[in-house]
Design an enzyme around this catalytic site. Structure first.
Site, PDB file in Angstrom:
ATOM      1  CB  SER A 124      -0.849  -0.029   1.271  1.00 25.65           C
ATOM      2  OG  SER A 124      -1.415   1.227   1.514  1.00 25.65           O
ATOM      3  CE1 TYR A 148      -3.838  -2.812   5.704  1.00 25.16           C
ATOM      4  CE2 TYR A 148      -3.316  -0.523   5.246  1.00 25.16           C
ATOM      5  CZ  TYR A 148      -3.618  -1.788   4.802  1.00 25.16           C
ATOM      6  OH  TYR A 148      -3.694  -2.033   3.454  1.00 25.16           O
ATOM      7  CE  LYS A 152      -1.404  -4.648   3.529  1.00 28.80           C
ATOM      8  NZ  LYS A 152      -1.626  -5.881   2.798  1.00 28.80           N
TER       9      LYS A 152
HETATM   10  P1  NAD Z   1     -10.919  -7.324   1.214  1.00 29.92           P
HETATM   11  O1  NAD Z   1     -11.127  -7.335   2.699  1.00 29.92           O
HETATM   12  O2  NAD Z   1     -12.076  -7.060   0.346  1.00 29.92           O
HETATM   13  O3  NAD Z   1     -10.251  -8.717   0.772  1.00 29.92           O
HETATM   14  C1  NAD Z   1      -9.383  -9.435   1.590  1.00 29.92           C
HETATM   15  C2  NAD Z   1      -9.827 -10.898   1.589  1.00 29.92           C
HETATM   16  O4  NAD Z   1      -8.930 -11.655   2.417  1.00 29.92           O
HETATM   17  C3  NAD Z   1     -11.245 -11.096   2.164  1.00 29.92           C
HETATM   18  O5  NAD Z   1     -12.021 -11.848   1.263  1.00 29.92           O
HETATM   19  C4  NAD Z   1     -11.007 -11.852   3.486  1.00 29.92           C
HETATM   20  O6  NAD Z   1     -12.069 -12.743   3.767  1.00 29.92           O
HETATM   21  C5  NAD Z   1      -9.704 -12.565   3.203  1.00 29.92           C
HETATM   22  N1  NAD Z   1      -8.886 -12.858   4.411  1.00 29.92           N
HETATM   23  C6  NAD Z   1      -8.588 -12.016   5.432  1.00 29.92           C
HETATM   24  N2  NAD Z   1      -7.816 -12.648   6.331  1.00 29.92           N
HETATM   25  C7  NAD Z   1      -7.617 -13.912   5.866  1.00 29.92           C
HETATM   26  C8  NAD Z   1      -6.904 -15.036   6.352  1.00 29.92           C
HETATM   27  N3  NAD Z   1      -6.245 -15.000   7.525  1.00 29.92           N
HETATM   28  N4  NAD Z   1      -6.913 -16.176   5.623  1.00 29.92           N
HETATM   29  C9  NAD Z   1      -7.592 -16.243   4.437  1.00 29.92           C
HETATM   30  N5  NAD Z   1      -8.280 -15.207   3.933  1.00 29.92           N
HETATM   31  C10 NAD Z   1      -8.288 -14.050   4.644  1.00 29.92           C
HETATM   32  O7  NAD Z   1      -9.731  -6.280   0.938  1.00 29.92           O
HETATM   33  P2  NAD Z   1      -9.236  -5.659  -0.458  1.00 29.92           P
HETATM   34  O8  NAD Z   1      -9.641  -4.235  -0.500  1.00 29.92           O
HETATM   35  O9  NAD Z   1      -9.563  -6.557  -1.573  1.00 29.92           O
HETATM   36  O10 NAD Z   1      -7.662  -5.658  -0.204  1.00 29.92           O
HETATM   37  C11 NAD Z   1      -6.843  -6.739  -0.605  1.00 29.92           C
HETATM   38  C12 NAD Z   1      -5.415  -6.489  -0.160  1.00 29.92           C
HETATM   39  O11 NAD Z   1      -4.968  -5.242  -0.693  1.00 29.92           O
HETATM   40  C13 NAD Z   1      -5.235  -6.383   1.352  1.00 29.92           C
HETATM   41  O12 NAD Z   1      -4.024  -7.020   1.701  1.00 29.92           O
HETATM   42  C14 NAD Z   1      -5.150  -4.901   1.602  1.00 29.92           C
HETATM   43  O13 NAD Z   1      -4.405  -4.599   2.761  1.00 29.92           O
HETATM   44  C15 NAD Z   1      -4.444  -4.423   0.338  1.00 29.92           C
HETATM   45  N6  NAD Z   1      -4.716  -3.017   0.036  1.00 29.92           N
HETATM   46  C16 NAD Z   1      -6.015  -2.587  -0.086  1.00 29.92           C
HETATM   47  C17 NAD Z   1      -6.269  -1.239  -0.326  1.00 29.92           C
HETATM   48  C18 NAD Z   1      -7.704  -0.729  -0.427  1.00 29.92           C
HETATM   49  O14 NAD Z   1      -7.909   0.485  -0.299  1.00 29.92           O
HETATM   50  N7  NAD Z   1      -8.696  -1.572  -0.692  1.00 29.92           N
HETATM   51  C19 NAD Z   1      -5.214  -0.328  -0.468  1.00 29.92           C
HETATM   52  C20 NAD Z   1      -3.912  -0.814  -0.376  1.00 29.92           C
HETATM   53  C21 NAD Z   1      -3.671  -2.166  -0.120  1.00 29.92           C
HETATM   54  N1  UFG Z   2     -12.588  11.038   3.565  1.00 35.58           N
HETATM   55  C1  UFG Z   2     -13.624  11.876   3.965  1.00 35.58           C
HETATM   56  N2  UFG Z   2     -14.735  11.301   4.500  1.00 35.58           N
HETATM   57  C2  UFG Z   2     -14.890   9.963   4.646  1.00 35.58           C
HETATM   58  C3  UFG Z   2     -13.819   9.097   4.224  1.00 35.58           C
HETATM   59  C4  UFG Z   2     -12.685   9.691   3.698  1.00 35.58           C
HETATM   60  O1  UFG Z   2     -13.525  13.103   3.869  1.00 35.58           O
HETATM   61  O2  UFG Z   2     -15.920   9.504   5.159  1.00 35.58           O
HETATM   62  C5  UFG Z   2     -11.381  11.648   2.950  1.00 35.58           C
HETATM   63  C6  UFG Z   2     -10.105  11.383   3.706  1.00 35.58           C
HETATM   64  O3  UFG Z   2      -9.891  12.360   4.701  1.00 35.58           O
HETATM   65  C7  UFG Z   2      -9.057  11.411   2.582  1.00 35.58           C
HETATM   66  C8  UFG Z   2      -9.828  10.872   1.380  1.00 35.58           C
HETATM   67  O4  UFG Z   2     -11.209  11.044   1.684  1.00 35.58           O
HETATM   68  O5  UFG Z   2      -8.701  12.748   2.314  1.00 35.58           O
HETATM   69  C9  UFG Z   2      -9.562   9.402   1.099  1.00 35.58           C
HETATM   70  O6  UFG Z   2      -9.810   8.653   2.277  1.00 35.58           O
HETATM   71  P1  UFG Z   2      -9.851   7.040   2.274  1.00 35.58           P
HETATM   72  O7  UFG Z   2     -10.152   6.613   3.670  1.00 35.58           O
HETATM   73  O8  UFG Z   2     -10.750   6.583   1.202  1.00 35.58           O
HETATM   74  O9  UFG Z   2      -8.396   6.647   1.827  1.00 35.58           O
HETATM   75  P2  UFG Z   2      -6.990   6.946   2.546  1.00 35.58           P
HETATM   76  O10 UFG Z   2      -6.138   7.587   1.522  1.00 35.58           O
HETATM   77  O11 UFG Z   2      -7.118   7.621   3.838  1.00 35.58           O
HETATM   78  O12 UFG Z   2      -6.548   5.462   2.893  1.00 35.58           O
HETATM   79  C10 UFG Z   2      -6.234   4.565   1.857  1.00 35.58           C
HETATM   80  C11 UFG Z   2      -6.497   3.111   2.267  1.00 35.58           C
HETATM   81  C12 UFG Z   2      -5.582   2.716   3.382  1.00 35.58           C
HETATM   82  C13 UFG Z   2      -4.165   3.031   3.043  1.00 35.58           C
HETATM   83  C14 UFG Z   2      -4.040   4.487   2.642  1.00 35.58           C
HETATM   84  C15 UFG Z   2      -2.670   4.888   2.199  1.00 35.58           C
HETATM   85  O13 UFG Z   2      -7.819   2.950   2.703  1.00 35.58           O
HETATM   86  O14 UFG Z   2      -5.675   1.315   3.539  1.00 35.58           O
HETATM   87  O15 UFG Z   2      -4.914   4.733   1.539  1.00 35.58           O
HETATM   88  O16 UFG Z   2      -2.326   4.167   1.081  1.00 35.58           O
HETATM   89  F1  UFG Z   2      -3.383   2.810   4.120  1.00 35.58           F
END
Ligand code: NAD
Ligand code: UFG
Length: 338
Positions: A124, A148, A152
């Site tokens: 991330s 979190y 990572k």
């Molecule tokens: P998500 O929660 O939708 O998907 C994660 C999946 O992993 C889920 O289906 C959950 O059931 C499964 N899971 C969790 N723990 C597990 C375990 N111990 N064993 C087996 N399965 C397990 O999340 P996502 O948004 O698809 O994110 C996927 C990956 O990308 C994550 O590692 C997350 O940290 C990373 N990531 C997500 C974002 C974002 O904004 N969505 C941003 C940066 C990184």
């Molecule tokens: N925001 C609002 N209102 C809300 C939610 C978000 O104003 O209800 C704003 C936040 O302050 C930020 C922007 O919208 O300015 C984006 O917020 P998100 O929570 O959607 O995303 P972030 O950038 O804060 O976080 C994301 C992922 C995290 C990751 C981070 C850095 O959700 O997992 O990017 O990569 F750690």
């Protein structure tokens, strides 16, 4: 190519599985359904024509993983499984370190035992902490401000050390910026449980009438309109980035690190406006205090991925908001139970 997709029932993993099928790969999904529903599998089949193999299991179960890797002749692993809510990680650090850090170590140990040496890991942009400037390149210093983010970062460091000691492995760290959007069919999308933490799911739940208004966290940041600026990337582009990573560097020994972002930054208010025009619905909002731990702005320099993976994010802001709305309006309560 048979690829184990841990967390493949989740938001990014399900979309990536579809793009893998289109690219001729065979995803084998491994997920404990902690944050996803079984219905996802039927939706993947509906839009791709293929129902992937699915194993319900936990990545901390090494014995099961070794068997799954061997039985399915797995050649590579894309590792999405983990917990991802920043706020929750502050309250439950042990759960985050156990799932994200310990879970990854168990997975790599199982891969070693099964002789699988190609891994793509979901990292991330959070590993850049509060960056000194934008756009962010892969060589920026890394840091963490919450459990979190630290999980990572720890995994990145563990995998870096492991690859150094095992130079015949290919390990790719993909640092995602802000994934949004849905499959254009409206069949798959982001389905957060409870109150959404992220901006776009919250905005779309306001538009569909599940919530009254959006709280905008701060309007006094040193940005174009005072609200936070992020690099929103369509989940389909992000998915294509995983396919490109497997194709371009999956067989190259080494540690590979890429930003997956668009290189553009949009403010919270710009996202709200774009969503209103895509949905034809008003999104009422109130400006409230800054959210602790938030940064002003964050966007990627995506050149390295463009050059080395021959990949670029192509979908527009309109596509991100229109596709999100199609998913949300077709599935106002998210996925049904299987
Ligand atoms: P998500 O929660 O939708 O998907 C994660 C999946 O992993 C889920 O289906 C959950 O059931 C499964 N899971 C969790 N723990 C597990 C375990 N111990 N064993 C087996 N399965 C397990 O999340 P996502 O948004 O698809 O994110 C996927 C990956 O990308 C994550 O590692 C997350 O940290 C990373 N990531 C997500 C974002 C974002 O904004 N969505 C941003 C940066 C990184
Ligand atoms: N925001 C609002 N209102 C809300 C939610 C978000 O104003 O209800 C704003 C936040 O302050 C930020 C922007 O919208 O300015 C984006 O917020 P998100 O929570 O959607 O995303 P972030 O950038 O804060 O976080 C994301 C992922 C995290 C990751 C981070 C850095 O959700 O997992 O990017 O990569 F750690």
């Amino acid at each position: 190519m048979n690829v184990l997709v841990t967390g493949g029932m989740g938001y990014i993993g399900s979309h990536t599985s579809i793009q893998m099928i289109h690219a001729g790969m065979t995803p084998v999904i491994f997920d404990n359904l902690y944050n996803s529903k079984k219905t996802v599998l039927e939706r993947i089949e509906k839009v791709s024509g293929v129902k992937p193999a699915f194993i319900e299991g936990d990545i901390r179960n090494k014995e099961l993983l070794v068997n799954v890797l061997k039985d399915n002749n797995i050649e590579a692993v894309i590792h999405f499984a983990g917990l991802k809510a920043v706020g929750e990680s502050v309250a439950k650090p042990l759960e985050y370190y156990d799932n994200n850090v310990n879970g990854t170590l168990v997975l790599v140990d199982a891969m070693r035992e099964a002789g699988v040496k190609t891994l793509v890991f979901s990292s991330s942009a959070t590993v850049y902490g509060d960056p000194a400037s934008v756009p962010i390149t892969e060589d920026f210093p890394t840091s963490a401000t919450n459990p979190y983010g630290r999980s990572k970062l720890m995994v990145e460091e563990c995998l870096t050390d492991f690859q150094k000691a095992n130079p015949d492995w290919s390990i790719t760290l993909l640092r995602y910026f802000n994934p949004v959007g849905s499959h254009p069919s409206g069949e798959l999308g982001e389905d957060p449980q409870g109150i959404p933490n992220n901006l776009m799911p919250f905005v779309s739940q306001v538009a569909v009438g599940r919530r009254d208004f959006l709280s905008v966290f701060g309007s006094d940041y040193p940005t174009k309109d005072g609200t936070g600026v992020r690099d929103y990337i369509h989940v389909m582009d992000l998915s294509d980035g995983h396919v490109a990573a497997l194709q371009k560097v999956g067989s190259k020994h080494g540690l590979h690190v890429y930003n997956l972002g668009t290189g553009n930054g949009y403010s919270v208010l710009e996202m709200v406006k774009a969503f209103e025009s895509a949905s034809g619905r008003e999104v009422p909002y109130q400006i409230v205090d800054r959210r602790p731990g938030d940064i002003a702005e964050c966007w990627a320099d995506p050149k390295k991925a463009m050059t080395e993976l021959d990949w670029r994010a192509e979908r527009t802001l309109e596509q991100m908001t229109e596709d999100t709305w199609r998913w949300q309006s077709n599935n106002p309560q998210g996925y049904p139970e299987a």
